[in-house]
Design a protein around this motif. Sequence first.
Motif, PDB file in Angstrom:
ATOM      1  N   GLY A  41       0.783  -1.229   0.000  1.00 22.56           N
ATOM      2  CA  GLY A  41       0.000   0.000   0.000  1.00 22.56           C
ATOM      3  C   GLY A  41       0.816   1.280   0.000  1.00 22.56           C
ATOM      4  O   GLY A  41       0.269   2.353   0.203  1.00 22.56           O
ATOM      5  N   GLU A  42       2.112   1.189  -0.203  1.00 25.21           N
ATOM      6  CA  GLU A  42       2.968   2.378  -0.184  1.00 25.21           C
ATOM      7  C   GLU A  42       3.156   2.929  -1.591  1.00 25.21           C
ATOM      8  O   GLU A  42       3.475   2.187  -2.514  1.00 25.21           O
ATOM      9  N   ASP A  43       2.982   4.233  -1.740  1.00 29.07           N
ATOM     10  CA  ASP A  43       3.141   4.868  -3.043  1.00 29.07           C
ATOM     11  C   ASP A  43       4.526   5.470  -3.250  1.00 29.07           C
ATOM     12  O   ASP A  43       4.866   5.853  -4.359  1.00 29.07           O
ATOM     13  N   LEU A  44       5.346   5.538  -2.197  1.00 33.25           N
ATOM     14  CA  LEU A  44       6.656   6.170  -2.321  1.00 33.25           C
ATOM     15  C   LEU A  44       7.542   5.444  -3.338  1.00 33.25           C
ATOM     16  O   LEU A  44       8.167   6.079  -4.194  1.00 33.25           O
ATOM     17  N   ALA A  45       7.601   4.130  -3.278  1.00 31.24           N
ATOM     18  CA  ALA A  45       8.415   3.370  -4.229  1.00 31.24           C
ATOM     19  C   ALA A  45       7.906   3.571  -5.654  1.00 31.24           C
ATOM     20  O   ALA A  45       8.695   3.732  -6.592  1.00 31.24           O
ATOM     21  N   LEU A  46       6.606   3.594  -5.806  1.00 28.68           N
ATOM     22  CA  LEU A  46       6.015   3.833  -7.128  1.00 28.68           C
ATOM     23  C   LEU A  46       6.427   5.195  -7.660  1.00 28.68           C
ATOM     24  O   LEU A  46       6.882   5.324  -8.799  1.00 28.68           O
ATOM     25  N   LEU A  47       6.288   6.230  -6.836  1.00 30.38           N
ATOM     26  CA  LEU A  47       6.593   7.582  -7.301  1.00 30.38           C
ATOM     27  C   LEU A  47       8.082   7.771  -7.579  1.00 30.38           C
ATOM     28  O   LEU A  47       8.443   8.519  -8.490  1.00 30.38           O
ATOM     29  N   ARG A  48       8.933   7.104  -6.844  1.00 28.18           N
ATOM     30  CA  ARG A  48      10.374   7.195  -7.148  1.00 28.18           C
ATOM     31  C   ARG A  48      10.663   6.645  -8.547  1.00 28.18           C
ATOM     32  O   ARG A  48      11.589   7.080  -9.200  1.00 28.18           O
ATOM     33  N   GLU A  49       9.862   5.712  -8.993  1.00 32.61           N
ATOM     34  CA  GLU A  49      10.042   5.110 -10.320  1.00 32.61           C
ATOM     35  C   GLU A  49       9.384   5.930 -11.429  1.00 32.61           C
ATOM     36  O   GLU A  49       9.946   6.074 -12.509  1.00 32.61           O
ATOM     37  N   VAL A  50       8.189   6.467 -11.167  1.00 32.90           N
ATOM     38  CA  VAL A  50       7.410   7.078 -12.256  1.00 32.90           C
ATOM     39  C   VAL A  50       7.526   8.594 -12.344  1.00 32.90           C
ATOM     40  O   VAL A  50       7.233   9.172 -13.390  1.00 32.90           O
ATOM     41  N   PHE A  51       7.914   9.266 -11.279  1.00 36.10           N
ATOM     42  CA  PHE A  51       8.046  10.732 -11.277  1.00 36.10           C
ATOM     43  C   PHE A  51       9.404  11.060 -11.884  1.00 36.10           C
ATOM     44  O   PHE A  51      10.434  10.942 -11.241  1.00 36.10           O
ATOM     45  N   VAL A  52       9.395  11.457 -13.159  1.00 34.42           N
ATOM     46  CA  VAL A  52      10.649  11.578 -13.918  1.00 34.42           C
ATOM     47  C   VAL A  52      10.990  13.008 -14.341  1.00 34.42           C
ATOM     48  O   VAL A  52      11.985  13.223 -15.036  1.00 34.42           O
ATOM     49  N   GLY A  53      10.195  13.978 -13.923  1.00 38.98           N
ATOM     50  CA  GLY A  53      10.525  15.351 -14.270  1.00 38.98           C
ATOM     51  C   GLY A  53       9.493  16.324 -13.719  1.00 38.98           C
ATOM     52  O   GLY A  53       8.431  15.927 -13.246  1.00 38.98           O
ATOM     53  N   PHE A  54       9.845  17.604 -13.763  1.00 37.26           N
ATOM     54  CA  PHE A  54       8.908  18.641 -13.346  1.00 37.26           C
ATOM     55  C   PHE A  54       9.197  19.937 -14.072  1.00 37.26           C
ATOM     56  O   PHE A  54      10.268  20.122 -14.664  1.00 37.26           O
ATOM     57  N   GLU A  55       8.217  20.821 -14.023  1.00 36.32           N
ATOM     58  CA  GLU A  55       8.318  22.183 -14.538  1.00 36.32           C
ATOM     59  C   GLU A  55       7.720  23.109 -13.488  1.00 36.32           C
ATOM     60  O   GLU A  55       6.854  22.698 -12.722  1.00 36.32           O
ATOM     61  N   LYS A  56       8.188  24.345 -13.462  1.00 31.85           N
ATOM     62  CA  LYS A  56       7.666  25.360 -12.541  1.00 31.85           C
ATOM     63  C   LYS A  56       8.000  25.055 -11.077  1.00 31.85           C
ATOM     64  O   LYS A  56       7.196  25.303 -10.177  1.00 31.85           O
ATOM     65  N   VAL A  57       9.204  24.511 -10.832  1.00 33.13           N
ATOM     66  CA  VAL A  57       9.703  24.291  -9.469  1.00 33.13           C
ATOM     67  C   VAL A  57      10.956  25.134  -9.328  1.00 33.13           C
ATOM     68  O   VAL A  57      11.826  25.115 -10.194  1.00 33.13           O
ATOM     69  N   VAL A  58      11.022  25.901  -8.234  1.00 25.62           N
ATOM     70  CA  VAL A  58      12.171  26.781  -8.014  1.00 25.62           C
ATOM     71  C   VAL A  58      12.846  26.449  -6.685  1.00 25.62           C
ATOM     72  O   VAL A  58      12.223  25.906  -5.774  1.00 25.62           O
ATOM     73  N   ASN A  59      14.113  26.804  -6.606  1.00 21.32           N
ATOM     74  CA  ASN A  59      14.873  26.672  -5.368  1.00 21.32           C
ATOM     75  C   ASN A  59      14.472  27.781  -4.407  1.00 21.32           C
ATOM     76  O   ASN A  59      13.756  28.722  -4.776  1.00 21.32           O
ATOM     77  N   GLU A  60      14.947  27.689  -3.195  1.00 17.67           N
ATOM     78  CA  GLU A  60      14.631  28.688  -2.165  1.00 17.67           C
ATOM     79  C   GLU A  60      15.018  30.100  -2.597  1.00 17.67           C
ATOM     80  O   GLU A  60      14.350  31.069  -2.261  1.00 17.67           O
ATOM     81  N   ASP A  61      16.089  30.237  -3.384  1.00 16.50           N
ATOM     82  CA  ASP A  61      16.538  31.558  -3.840  1.00 16.50           C
ATOM     83  C   ASP A  61      15.804  32.040  -5.089  1.00 16.50           C
ATOM     84  O   ASP A  61      16.116  33.088  -5.643  1.00 16.50           O
ATOM     85  N   GLY A  62      14.820  31.260  -5.553  1.00 13.29           N
ATOM     86  CA  GLY A  62      14.012  31.668  -6.702  1.00 13.29           C
ATOM     87  C   GLY A  62      14.535  31.208  -8.048  1.00 13.29           C
ATOM     88  O   GLY A  62      13.880  31.423  -9.067  1.00 13.29           O
ATOM     89  N   THR A  63      15.694  30.556  -8.073  1.00 15.29           N
ATOM     90  CA  THR A  63      16.221  30.046  -9.337  1.00 15.29           C
ATOM     91  C   THR A  63      15.516  28.750  -9.708  1.00 15.29           C
ATOM     92  O   THR A  63      15.020  28.023  -8.841  1.00 15.29           O
ATOM     93  N   GLU A  64      15.479  28.472 -10.991  1.00 13.89           N
ATOM     94  CA  GLU A  64      14.818  27.265 -11.471  1.00 13.89           C
ATOM     95  C   GLU A  64      15.526  26.021 -10.932  1.00 13.89           C
ATOM     96  O   GLU A  64      16.749  25.903 -10.993  1.00 13.89           O
ATOM     97  N   ALA A  65      14.747  25.104 -10.383  1.00 14.15           N
ATOM     98  CA  ALA A  65      15.301  23.858  -9.861  1.00 14.15           C
ATOM     99  C   ALA A  65      15.476  22.863 -11.001  1.00 14.15           C
ATOM    100  O   ALA A  65      14.639  22.780 -11.900  1.00 14.15           O
ATOM    101  N   LEU A  66      16.557  22.126 -10.942  1.00 17.39           N
ATOM    102  CA  LEU A  66      16.807  21.070 -11.916  1.00 17.39           C
ATOM    103  C   LEU A  66      16.306  19.753 -11.351  1.00 17.39           C
ATOM    104  O   LEU A  66      16.468  19.467 -10.162  1.00 17.39           O
ATOM    105  N   PHE A  67      15.692  18.941 -12.201  1.00 18.81           N
ATOM    106  CA  PHE A  67      15.201  17.645 -11.738  1.00 18.81           C
ATOM    107  C   PHE A  67      16.359  16.666 -11.654  1.00 18.81           C
ATOM    108  O   PHE A  67      17.118  16.482 -12.598  1.00 18.81           O
ATOM    109  N   ASN A  68      16.501  16.059 -10.486  1.00 22.41           N
ATOM    110  CA  ASN A  68      17.460  14.985 -10.270  1.00 22.41           C
ATOM    111  C   ASN A  68      16.953  14.182  -9.068  1.00 22.41           C
ATOM    112  O   ASN A  68      15.889  14.495  -8.513  1.00 22.41           O
TER     113      ASN A  68
END
Length: 110
Positions: free
Chosen positions: A49-76
């Motif tokens: 019943g845990e979704d964390l393992a699933l999301l680690r596998e399927v969540f492969v990118g994002f847009e519109k996420v920034v770092n604390e300083d306002g710079t664009e965050a890179l997906f890794n």
Amino acid sequence: MFKLATERKFKTKIVVRMPNENGSHSQIDFNAIFKALKVSEIDALREGGEDLALLREVFVGFEKVVNEDGTEALFNDETRDALLDEPLVLAALSQAYLSEAIRGTGRQKN
């Protein structure tokens, strides 16, 4: 026509209501990019019943996420895991993935 593909990805908008210091909530949103898996693969990753393992596998990118300083965050792996460590974000990502990938009940365009 349905095309059998070895790998499919899809993008969806994630909306999270985060509690803020004013005692109310702020609505934040970003786009998540997911890898589509077969139902058998999803079931194997969700054992217990845990979704964390699933999301680690399927969540492969994002847009519109920034770092604390306002710079664009890179997906890794580090930024993915930072987002997955936020309970409300984890819940929103899980709901979005399962709604889109399995139930086909994601947002509908008019």
